[in-house]
Design a protein around this motif. Structure first.
Motif, mmCIF file in Angstrom:
data_model
loop_
_atom_site.group_PDB
_atom_site.id
_atom_site.type_symbol
_atom_site.label_atom_id
_atom_site.label_comp_id
_atom_site.label_asym_id
_atom_site.label_seq_id
_atom_site.Cartn_x
_atom_site.Cartn_y
_atom_site.Cartn_z
ATOM 1 N N SER A 1 83.809 -23.280 -25.901
ATOM 2 C CA SER A 1 84.104 -22.285 -24.866
ATOM 3 C C SER A 1 83.883 -20.868 -25.387
ATOM 4 O O SER A 1 84.146 -20.563 -26.545
ATOM 5 C CB SER A 1 85.551 -22.438 -24.408
ATOM 6 O OG SER A 1 85.922 -21.340 -23.608
ATOM 7 N N SER A 2 83.383 -20.031 -24.523
ATOM 8 C CA SER A 2 83.191 -18.622 -24.882
ATOM 9 C C SER A 2 84.431 -17.798 -24.544
ATOM 10 O O SER A 2 84.457 -16.596 -24.748
ATOM 11 C CB SER A 2 81.992 -18.067 -24.106
ATOM 12 O OG SER A 2 82.272 -18.071 -22.711
ATOM 13 N N LEU A 3 85.444 -18.449 -24.018
ATOM 14 C CA LEU A 3 86.611 -17.711 -23.525
ATOM 15 C C LEU A 3 87.626 -17.462 -24.632
ATOM 16 O O LEU A 3 87.946 -18.374 -25.393
ATOM 17 C CB LEU A 3 87.289 -18.493 -22.396
ATOM 18 C CG LEU A 3 86.409 -18.904 -21.217
ATOM 19 C CD1 LEU A 3 87.251 -19.626 -20.171
ATOM 20 C CD2 LEU A 3 85.718 -17.699 -20.604
ATOM 21 N N SER A 4 88.134 -16.264 -24.702
ATOM 22 C CA SER A 4 89.193 -15.993 -25.678
ATOM 23 C C SER A 4 90.577 -16.072 -25.041
ATOM 24 O O SER A 4 91.573 -16.189 -25.730
ATOM 25 C CB SER A 4 88.988 -14.618 -26.320
ATOM 26 O OG SER A 4 89.038 -13.611 -25.338
ATOM 27 N N VAL A 5 90.634 -16.003 -23.734
ATOM 28 C CA VAL A 5 91.922 -16.141 -23.035
ATOM 29 C C VAL A 5 91.907 -17.471 -22.283
ATOM 30 O O VAL A 5 91.110 -17.660 -21.361
ATOM 31 C CB VAL A 5 92.147 -14.981 -22.037
ATOM 32 C CG1 VAL A 5 93.492 -15.126 -21.343
ATOM 33 C CG2 VAL A 5 92.039 -13.634 -22.740
ATOM 34 N N PRO A 6 92.748 -18.421 -22.682
ATOM 35 C CA PRO A 6 92.728 -19.744 -22.045
ATOM 36 C C PRO A 6 93.370 -19.703 -20.658
ATOM 37 O O PRO A 6 94.104 -18.768 -20.337
ATOM 38 C CB PRO A 6 93.574 -20.594 -22.997
ATOM 39 C CG PRO A 6 94.522 -19.626 -23.624
ATOM 40 C CD PRO A 6 93.795 -18.301 -23.710
#
Lengths: 392, 392
Positions: free
Chosen positions: A2-7
Motif C-alpha cells: 500500500s502507498s498509504l501512510s494513514v490506514p
C-alpha cells in the motif's frame, strides 16, 4: 504494498448508531418522520427545474411564516449564524456604524460579527432577562446614528421575547435598517415582518419551531434594505453570502438566467420545504396560539412546583424557550445530566450571560404540547428529588 | 378574523415530488440509500456526547481520505464554497499577497474571495484545459511573494487533474502556504496531503466521490498553516468560519471544554460519516483504481465514437469529471436537454471559461462503473442521432 501512510480508521467500522431523544432544549428540536423522510429523497441537481420549483415553494412558505411580501426572501445554505452573517455582511460596510441590543448572547455575537468586518459597533445592554424600552432604543439611535440596529426577537439564551412595536419606525426615523433575529421565536410567537415595526431584515433557523434539521436559514430583506445594499461602495466580504448572487440563485432578482453560485444543499431544501408545508397546514395563528397555551400551562405548572421563571415580565416570556431560575442549592449540571440519563430528555443550562443562572426548556413546533410539558415536569420533579441539594 | 396579510401559499399544498435521476454531471452525484437513510436518523444535540463521537469518526475518515495526520482536520458546515472561504478567510489577512492559478473557474473564484477581504491578488492563467509547469509556478511565487498559493487539484469546469508533485516544496521555499481544492478529485484520484507536495490547506465537498448530499465540506490545515493563522494580527472576517472556534467545536484544539459555536447540521454529519465509512470499506487505493479504470474505458469509448477529449494531456485528465469537446455542428444545450428528457440522465455543459466548449460528464463514487459509462455512451449516441446538426 500500500502507498498509504494513514490506514483506514477502525472506528468507521462500527455501525452508525444515533439514539432517539426528546429534544426539549433550546434547539435543535425533534424532527418528525415526514420531514426527515423528505430529506432522504433522491438528490437532484442544484440547478434543475424541479429544485427551482421547490425553492419557489420555500420562498412562498417563508413569506407566509414571516408575513412579508418581500421579493428578496429565501433560505441561506447554512445555520442561523450563517444567516446572521449574511444579514450583516450585506447590510454593513467597513467604518459604518452599527448598534446592537445586548440582553443575552445574540446581541454580543452580532456585535462581534460587525466588528470583524470593520464596522464601528456600539451596544445597548440590558441585564439577562431584561428588555429595552423604545425610549432607550431611540436615545441610542440618536446618539450613534447606526446604519443597522440589531435586536433579537427571541433571545434563546435568556428566554426573552422582545416587543417589536414601533421600533422599526424609530429606526426609519434615523435612517437605519432594523435587523431582527427570530431564530427562536418564528412560528411560535406573533411576528408580522411588514406590518409590525417594518422590519428590514429578518432571519431564522430551520431547527426550532420548524422542526427541520439544522442546516438552512430563512431570511428576508425589505426593499429599503435592498436599496442600501445595491448601493454599496464595496463588495461584501463573502462571495458565498453576497446577496446579489444569492438573489439570483433563488430567482428573486427577476433576471431570466440563473447563474451557478454554489451547490445548494438540495436535500436540506426538501426538509425545509416540508417543514414550511406543515406550518402552513396548521396555520400560523394556530401555531402561535398553541405555543402560547402550552407555554402558559408550563409556566403555571413550574410556579406551582415552587420554581421561578427567569423573565419577570409576563409579556416578555418566550413561548418557545422557557428559562427557569436555576433551583437554589442545586448544581444545574447535575439536574440536566440526571434528566438526560434517566429520562432520555434534553433540557439545558444557560448560554453566554445566562450560564449558571437558568435551566432552559424548549418546546417548539411538534414538541409544543401538554404531553411534552407533563414529561418535562415529571423529569424535573424527579431530578429535584434525586439530585444533591446543598443546605447552604 | 385573521390578522394575517399573507395567506398560506397554495403551492405548499402539493406533495413534495422529487424525481430519481442519474446524476452524471459534475456534481452532486447520486446518494445511495445507506447514506441518505443515515441522514434521516433522529436529530440529537450539536453538543451531545454521541455527536462528538460521530464528529471524531468524521475527523478520522477525513484524515484517511486526505492521507494526513493533521490534527486540524474537520468538516465545515456548508458546501465547497464555504470551505474555500474558510481556507482563505483564515489563512489570509488584508493587504497580504495571494496567488491563484486560473485554468478554469475555481482559481477565479478563489481570487474573487481573496480580493473581497482586501488581499493583493495576483494570478497565473492557463487556457481552459491547460496546466502549469512547476517552473511557471516558481516564477510567480518569486515575483509576487504570496502568503497563499491556490491551485485546484480537480478543475471540474475543465476536466483537469493538476499534478501536485513538488509544488508544496516550492511554496515552502518562498514561505507560502499551499492551498489545494480537491472538491472534484478527492477519493477518485491519488492525493497524499502529507507526503505529496506538503499541502498546507486542503478541502473538498461531500457531494462528489463521497456520494453524500451537498452541505458539508471536509477541510484540513497543516501545522504550518495553523502557525500562521494563530499569529494573525486581525480576526478573520467571519465568526462562523473562524478556525479557532471551529477547531474547538471539533475537538481539534486539545482544550477540555467545547464551547457553543454554531448549531452543527447534525443529520448532514450522519450522512458524511456514513459516506466516509463506505470509502474506508472499499479502500482509498481501490477507489482510485476503480475511477481510473472506468475513466480509461470511458475515454477510449468516446474516442472510438469520434468524440474528442478536451484535455489533451492524458495524465492531466480528471478520472471523475470528463470534459468532451462540444461536438461540432451541434448546440450543446440541445444535447444535454435531450439526454435529460429522454434518458433521465444529467450531463452538463461547460462552466465559466469552458461554457460552450465542452460537455461534462461526472462519474463519481458509486456512479463510477462500466454500467454507468455504457448508459452515458448510449445516451450520447442517441442524442447525436436525434439532435439538430448544422451543416456549416
Amino acid at each position: 504494498m500500500s502507498s498509504l501512510s494513514v490506514p483506514p480508521p477502525q472506528r468507521l467500522q462500527n455501525p452508525l448508531v444515533v439514539p432517539h431523544r426528546h429534544m426539549f432544549g433550546p434547539g435543535p428540536s425533534n424532527v418528525p418522520p415526514r420531514i426527515s423522510q423528505a430529506g432522504a429523497k433522491p438528490v437532484i441537481g442544484h440547478m434543475h427545474p424541479e429544485i427551482f420549483e421547490i425553492m419557489s415553494d420555500i420562498r412562498s412558505g417563508i413569506q407566509y411564516m414571516f408575513q412579508t411580501r418581500n421579493n428578496m426572501t429565501f433560505a441561506v445554505s447554512g445555520t442561523g449564524h450563517t444567516a446572521m452573517e449574511c444579514a450583516i455582511f450585506n447590510a454593513v460596510e467597513a467604518r459604518e456604524s452599527v448598534l446592537t441590543a445586548i440582553n443575552g448572547i445574540w446581541g454580543e455575537r452580532a456585535a462581534d460579527m460587525a466588528e470583524r468586518i470593520g464596522a464601528r459597533v456600539n451596544t445597548i445592554v440590558a441585564p439577562p432577562g431584561g428588555i429595552f424600552t423604545n425610549a432607550e432604543i431611540e436615545q441610542a439611535l440618536f446618539k450613534f446614528r447606526p446604519v443597522v440596529f440589531f435586536l433579537a426577537h427571541g433571545e434563546s439564551s435568556t428566554g426573552v421575547l422582545h416587543p417589536l412595536d414601533g421600533i422599526g419606525q424609530l429606526c426609519h426615523k434615523y435612517d437605519c435598517l432594523f435587523l431582527v433575529d427570530s431564530v427562536a421565536s418564528i412560528g411560535g410567537a406573533p411576528l408580522y415582518m411588514d406590518q409590525q415595526g417594518s422590519i428590514d431584515i429578518l432571519y431564522t433557523g430551520s431547527q426550532k419551531v420548524l422542526n427541520a434539521p439544522p442546516g438552512t436559514a430563512p431570511i428576508s430583506f425589505s426593499d429599503r434594505a435592498w436599496q442600501k445594499i445595491s448601493q454599496r461602495r464595496t463588495k461584501p466580504v463573502s462571495f458565498f453570502l453576497d446577496l446579489g448572487w444569492l438573489a439570483n440563485y433563488w430567482g428573486c432578482d427577476g433576471k431570466p438566467a440563473r447563474l451557478y453560485h454554489h451547490t445548494g444543499p438540495v436535500t436540506a431544501f426538501y426538509s425545509l420545504r416540508e417543514s414550511l408545508a406543515v406550518l402552513a397546514e396548521e396555520g400560523l395563528e394556530n401555531s402561535w396560539e398553541r405555543h402560547r397555551n402550552v407555554a402558559e400551562y408550563f409556566h403555571a405548572s413550574l410556579e406551582n412546583m415552587g420554581l421561578k421563571l427567569f423573565v419577570k415580565e409576563k409579556r416578555a416570556r418566550l413561548p418557545t424557550v422557557t428559562t427557569i431560575v436555576a433551583p437554589h442549592g442545586y448544581d444545574w449540571k447535575e439536574i440536566t445530566s440526571y434528566i438526560m440519563k434517566t429520562h432520555n430528555l434534553e433540557i439545558s443550562g444557560g448560554l453566554g450571560p445566562s450560564v449558571g443562572l437558568v435551566l432552559r426548556v424548549g418546546l417548539m413546533g411538534c414538541n409544543s404540547s401538554r404531553a411534552s410539558v407533563d414529561m418535562v415536569l415529571a423529569a424535573l420533579k424527579d431530578a429535584l428529588n434525586h439530585c444533591h441539594r446543598s443546605k447552604v
